[in-house]
Design an enzyme around this catalytic site. Structure first.
Site, PDB file in Angstrom:
ATOM      1  N   SER A  93      53.253  36.103  61.117  1.00  0.00           N
ATOM      2  CA  SER A  93      54.625  36.198  61.957  1.00  0.00           C
ATOM      3  C   SER A  93      55.418  35.180  62.251  1.00  0.00           C
ATOM      4  O   SER A  93      55.848  34.654  60.983  1.00  0.00           O
ATOM      5  CB  SER A  93      54.198  37.047  63.336  1.00  0.00           C
ATOM      6  N   ASP A 194      54.713  48.280  60.398  1.00  0.00           N
ATOM      7  CA  ASP A 194      54.621  47.111  61.035  1.00  0.00           C
ATOM      8  C   ASP A 194      55.325  47.360  62.244  1.00  0.00           C
ATOM      9  O   ASP A 194      56.672  47.575  61.975  1.00  0.00           O
ATOM     10  CB  ASP A 194      54.964  46.032  60.378  1.00  0.00           C
ATOM     11  N   HIS A 224      50.891  45.046  62.612  1.00  0.00           N
ATOM     12  CA  HIS A 224      51.540  43.609  62.336  1.00  0.00           C
ATOM     13  C   HIS A 224      50.554  42.651  62.344  1.00  0.00           C
ATOM     14  O   HIS A 224      50.477  41.614  61.521  1.00  0.00           O
ATOM     15  CB  HIS A 224      52.401  43.471  63.640  1.00  0.00           C
TER      16      HIS A 224
END
Length: 259
Positions: A93, A194, A224
């Protein structure tokens, strides 16, 4: 303030090949610990720093910004380079965004990049309200634990400080400008489902970097936080093979040579 259980930084001194792992926004090293331990078990040196303001309580994060988070991973990269002949950067991320900036700014000091569900932009109308809203509202709901696997959980905050979200937005803009400076081999792994970062972010990153050695892997079974999800083993294996292809001192089985 004590660190949350499992959120502690993790380091392992292994062979001449090192990997720096960068965790995500409001997350902690816990989300990357199994990945780092997998690589450590194959003889690599690994480092998973705890970003400033993370891993304790959201109030501690509120007084930090992207410059603080980036300075921490930049320091860890320099420490790894002191004892390793080759160093790779990896991230989940926002950690992927941090890894990309390390690659853009360090050139040959980074030998390859592995990113999982990397973020490139704060999306939605709320992003445009952040400059003002952060002075009126302290937090919004958290983004941690977007995981498909039953029983799996991410150690992260249940609230997002809006001051930090504003800083994150500025950071994404800064890194987007720097993406053409990324020339290293790149492995990008992204989830088809996600709920935090849309697929358009990965597409944007792939369209902006200057890397010619690029591999994209689609993760069908994870959300995610894929490093703790159904596809975790695939992430570990794909990234180890990627490092092994680029680092001669890592053997065919992924184990660093001892000499």
């Amino acid at each position: 303030m004590p660190v949350l259980p499992g959120a502690e930084p993790y380091r392992h001194d292994g062979g001449e090949v090192g990997v720096l792992f960068c965790h995500g926004f409001t997350g902690s090293p816990q989300s990357l610990r199994p990945w780092a331990e997998h690589h450590a078990a194959h003889g690599l040196s690994v480092s998973v720093p705890l970003l400033p303001g993370h891993g304790t309580r959201w109030e501690d994060m509120q007084v930090t910004g992207w410059q603080d988070w980036y300075a921490e991973v930049d320091r860890e990269l320099r420490l790894l380079r002191e004892r390793c002949s080759q160093v790779f950067v990896a991230g989940l991320s926002m950690g992927g965004t941090l890894a990309l900036r390390l690659a853009a700014r360090n050139g040959t000091g980074v030998d390859g990049v592995v990113i999982v569900n990397p973020a490139n932009k704060v999306h939605g109308l709320s992003a445009y309200a952040l400059p003002v809203a952060r002075h009126l509202v302290r937090t919004t709901r958290g983004i941690a634990s977007d995981i498909a696997k039953p029983g799996a959980a991410e150690t992260g905050y249940d609230r997002v400080p809006l001051h930090c979200a504003h800083s994150l937005r500025n950071f994404f803009r800064q890194v987007d400008k720097e993406l053409p400076q990324v020339t290293q081999p790149l492995l990008l792994l992204r989830s088809t489902r996600d709920h935090v970062v849309p697929a358009v972010d990965s597409a944007r990153i792939l369209s902006r970097v200057s890397s010619t050695d690029v591999t994209e892997v689609v993760l069908e079974q994870s959300y995610h936080v894929a490093t703790l999800d159904h596809d975790a083993d695939r992430i570990f294996e794909e990234s180890l093979a990627f490092v092994g292809r680029l680092a001669p001192s890592v053997g065919k089985e992924g184990t660093a040579a001892v000499g």
